[in-house]
Motif scaffolding. Sequence first.
Motif, PDB file in Angstrom:
ATOM      1  N   ASP A 227     -11.875  77.687  51.182  1.00  0.00           N
ATOM      2  CA  ASP A 227     -13.370  78.406  51.765  1.00  0.00           C
ATOM      3  C   ASP A 227     -13.404  78.976  52.869  1.00  0.00           C
ATOM      4  N   GLY A 228     -13.987  79.707  52.791  1.00  0.00           N
ATOM      5  CA  GLY A 228     -14.031  80.725  53.759  1.00  0.00           C
ATOM      6  C   GLY A 228     -14.512  82.241  53.709  1.00  0.00           C
ATOM      7  N   LYS A 229     -14.642  83.263  54.728  1.00  0.00           N
ATOM      8  CA  LYS A 229     -15.466  84.698  54.467  1.00  0.00           C
ATOM      9  C   LYS A 229     -14.590  85.139  53.482  1.00  0.00           C
ATOM     10  N   TYR A 230     -15.856  85.717  52.873  1.00  0.00           N
ATOM     11  CA  TYR A 230     -14.878  86.768  51.575  1.00  0.00           C
ATOM     12  C   TYR A 230     -16.835  88.058  51.961  1.00  0.00           C
ATOM     13  N   LEU A 310     -13.734  91.334  45.417  1.00  0.00           N
ATOM     14  CA  LEU A 310     -13.924  90.230  46.322  1.00  0.00           C
ATOM     15  C   LEU A 310     -13.351  91.024  47.478  1.00  0.00           C
ATOM     16  N   VAL A 311     -13.460  90.995  48.565  1.00  0.00           N
ATOM     17  CA  VAL A 311     -12.060  91.397  49.668  1.00  0.00           C
ATOM     18  C   VAL A 311     -12.324  90.087  50.656  1.00  0.00           C
ATOM     19  N   LYS A 312     -10.690  89.169  51.144  1.00  0.00           N
ATOM     20  CA  LYS A 312     -10.566  88.387  52.320  1.00  0.00           C
ATOM     21  C   LYS A 312     -11.209  88.227  53.443  1.00  0.00           C
ATOM     22  N   GLY A 313     -12.378  88.000  53.641  1.00  0.00           N
ATOM     23  CA  GLY A 313     -13.166  87.897  55.381  1.00  0.00           C
ATOM     24  C   GLY A 313     -14.152  89.175  55.231  1.00  0.00           C
TER      25      GLY A 313
END
Length: 317
Positions: A227-230, A310-313
Amino acid sequence: MTPGNNGASTPEDDDPFGYLYADGQANGAVPPSGGGGYGYPGSVNRVRAVGERQYGQPQAAQTTPYGQQVPQQPQPYGQPNAQYAAPETFPGGADTTRQVPMGGDGGGRRGPNTKGLLIGAIAVVAAVVIGIGVAMLGGDSDDDKGGDAAGSTPTASQSAEPSQSATTAAADDDAELPKADAKALKLTGTTTASDIEGAKADGGIYVTGFNQVGASVTWTPSGIPKDGKYTLYVGYGVPGKEANATLTVNGTTSTTPVDMKNWANAPEGDYKKGWTHSYNWIQLNKGTNTIKISCEQGNQCDANLDQVWLVKGWVDS
């Protein structure tokens, strides 16, 4: 014997070497001669040759301090001498009941501890043998390894097993996030084409017919590590003018639309030169998620779509 001069007849004046001095010679001292005595005339010195006196035989009469002679009485063999008394017979004399320590030698002293010495010697020999054995084993091991023994020994970091959490974090950071071309998207009210050059998708395929209310593309990326920001990237092409669309993530509509501006500065009506991309910050869940891009009331949807990734963060580029 005259008053004032006792002569040389008293024991304290009986100097056997008086003849060596002038006063001794003046008093009549003579050196020994023959087998007789020597010293002053009338001396109490009695000289006997070695072996002359026999044990148990009568001895010559002794002269008492007053000039009286007491004949010596022969003593029977084995009987105590009347003139001798052992020290322990006198008051305060030696203790006649000396105890011999148990296990002793009767002399009051203990012999050397041979048992302890034997045990110590055995221990020393055993230690030497063990040391030699260890040295031989160590030497063989070093010979087998050769000069590379130090270099082949694993370091602490090499031998230590990484923790599960560290491994998971590293995998999350290095994991390749999903990416999809137009042909992998679920289409609603749209279709695919490839007649306009410049699309980035495989085979130059893109989504067309998006410019109508109700048209949409849906992407279902899986394998999201946590879970988190992408950041969601959308590849598109516009004919020299700006467009926009509605973004919905896991059933929740975003308040920020997908802005499809003419970042390529293409001339109006030229789709071929208008290929570019835009991005939105989103929140995803671990595992599989659903992302929908749709043309809703109020949107300007004159655009072609070719890729999503998609890219992490949350990145700003």
